[in-house]
Scaffold this motif. Structure first.
Motif, PDB file in Angstrom:
ATOM      1  N   LYS A  38      19.767 106.662  77.627  1.00  0.00           N
ATOM      2  CA  LYS A  38      18.657 105.839  78.161  1.00  0.00           C
ATOM      3  C   LYS A  38      17.863 105.194  77.025  1.00  0.00           C
ATOM      4  N   THR A  39      17.463 106.011  76.067  1.00  0.00           N
ATOM      5  CA  THR A  39      16.674 105.460  74.958  1.00  0.00           C
ATOM      6  C   THR A  39      17.495 104.424  74.182  1.00  0.00           C
ATOM      7  N   ASN A  40      18.804 104.654  74.121  1.00  0.00           N
ATOM      8  CA  ASN A  40      19.664 103.691  73.430  1.00  0.00           C
ATOM      9  C   ASN A  40      19.576 102.306  74.079  1.00  0.00           C
ATOM     10  N   LEU A 306       8.784 101.550  77.637  1.00  0.00           N
ATOM     11  CA  LEU A 306       8.043 102.812  77.738  1.00  0.00           C
ATOM     12  C   LEU A 306       9.038 103.960  77.831  1.00  0.00           C
ATOM     13  N   ASP A 307       9.290 104.586  76.686  1.00  0.00           N
ATOM     14  CA  ASP A 307      10.292 105.646  76.652  1.00  0.00           C
ATOM     15  C   ASP A 307       9.656 106.993  76.975  1.00  0.00           C
ATOM     16  N   GLU A 308      10.107 107.619  78.048  1.00  0.00           N
ATOM     17  CA  GLU A 308       9.614 108.954  78.445  1.00  0.00           C
ATOM     18  C   GLU A 308       8.102 108.993  78.616  1.00  0.00           C
ATOM     19  N   VAL A 309       7.529 107.920  79.088  1.00  0.00           N
ATOM     20  CA  VAL A 309       6.080 107.904  79.266  1.00  0.00           C
ATOM     21  C   VAL A 309       5.707 108.556  80.598  1.00  0.00           C
TER      22      VAL A 309
HETATM   23 MG    MG Z   1      15.562 109.410  75.386  1.00  0.00          MG
END
Ligand code: MG
Ligand code: ADP
Length: 365
Positions: A38-40, A306-309
């Motif tokens: 996901k972050t990728n 917004l990563d893991e916010v």
């Molecule tokens: Mg991640």
């Protein structure tokens, strides 16, 4: 509709062999288990703005292993009623290249078209760690307002590296120092001015906003002494500092010695002393202010990553965040481990699921 990607293709990029999604401008809610990729995806989107992307990785680090052939991220960007085909890629670990509408282009040109801002988990420690992270945070904001800010930073750092080398080697050639100090004064002053105006834009946006997030009072400070006000003053200060700098083996005055001091405005408490949740809320507030200010400046909100916010906000705050993003009209790309984190969005967002397959990440819209 704000600035938005309508197509995204990610090829040989980290865990992704080939991922392709079509989007319609609504916020994008990405869910999937830890390590799925996901972050990728967010990192790939961050490459639509100038610089090294949200993980500050080198082109080589982003290449999918074990093949290590190079990577490519491309997409269709809708901006101000226009449509741009954007490609960015790296071959064999070389610096990344950019093509806009099939013509070779530069990262600065890209920065004028696409504004991308982000919040990532490593920023949670922003207020308690060193000044460098806070300078970088402010510089990203300044860059979003002024795409030429990166040039000033590069030119300042290049001249300072050279000056520091002279200092370390105890070189005493006054002309050589003067030439470098002239360059540092010119670019250093531009850096400082861009930071100050970024803070002004943020302040104005915070003051006008109707928001559930706490406002922050931000101030640019110097680790030591005061920042010279004009380019001329900075040049004089560098020249006066030469003797002391020779002893230290490095440059002790200039914008690389600035820091951002933040206060949770409603409580008057320094950001570094706030609770973890409050610190997160301050960052969300700042990123929303950045987006609001950009919307006013360029006529469209930026793409917001917004990563893991979501996971760090209680349900009430989460709903408020989604309402504010939708009111802004921003294409926010948000990640979380499960769909329940995005229920308050309903059909105001598009859902993308990322899972881990045999051949790398699998992305389904
Ligand atoms: Mg991640
Ligand atoms: N250059 C690379 N080549 C192949 N896989 C990579 C590369 N860089 C990171 N990965 C893999 O990507 C996965 C993490 O992806 P990430 O997007 O951070 O996951 P998450 O879904 O938790 O956000 C890890 O399994 C990691 O091994």
């Amino acid at each position: 509709m704000g600035l938005a990607l309508t197509e995204l293709t990610v090829s040989h990029f980290r865990s992704h062999k080939l991922a392709r999604v079509s989007l319609d401008g609504r916020p994008v809610a990405i869910h999937g288990p830890n390590g799925a990729g996901k972050t990728n995806i967010l990192e790939a989107v961050s490459l639509f703005s100038p610089g090294r992307g949200m993980r500050r990785a080198s082109a080589a680090e982003m290449t999918r292993r074990p093949e290590a052939l190079g990577w490519k991220v491309s997409g269709v960007l809708g901006a101000q009623g226009q449509r741009y085909e954007i490609e960015t890629w790296s071959e064999g670990g070389a610096a990344r290249q950019v093509r806009i509408d099939e013509k070779a282009s530069s990262q600065i040109e890209l920065g004028k078209l696409a504004r991308v801002v982000w919040l990532i988990p490593s920023m949670d420690r922003l207020w308690i760690e060193g000044a460098e992270g806070r300078r970088r945070f402010l510089d990203r904001i300044a860059l979003s307002f002024d795409p030429t800010h990166a040039e000033a930073s590069l030119s300042y750092e290049k001249a300072m590296r050279e000056r520091n080398r002279l200092l370390k080697e105890q070189v005493r050639d006054a002309h050589w120092y003067a030439a470098l100090e002239g360059q540092m004064a010119e670019s250093g002053h531009r850096i400082h001015a861009a930071r100050l105006s970024a803070l002004d834009y943020l302040r104005a946006a915070q003051d006008r906003a109707e928001t559930a997030f706490p406002s922050a009072e931000l101030e640019l400070i110097q680790t030591e002494g005061a920042m010279p006000e004009t380019a001329e003053d900075l040049r004089d200060a560098l020249s006066e500092s030469r003797f002391r700098d020779l002893a230290a083996g490095r440059t002790l005055v200039g914008p690389h010695r600035s820091d951002v001091y933040g206060v949770f405005a409603a409580k008057g408490v320094p950001a570094k002393d706030c609770s973890t949740g409050e610190q997160k809320a301050l960052l969300v507030s700042l990123i929303l202010s950045n987006a609001r200010a950009l919307a006013e400046m360029v006529g469209a909100p930026p793409i917001v990553l917004l990563d893991e916010v979501a996971a760090h906000l209680d349900a009430g705050r989460r709903a408020a965040l989604y309402d504010e993003i939708c009111a802004l009209g921003a294409q926010a790309w948000m990640t979380g481990t499960g769909p329940e984190l995005f229920t308050e969005l309903g059909d105001r967002a598009q859902t993308v699921v990322v899972t881990e397959g045999d051949e790398g990440s699998v992305v389904t819209a």
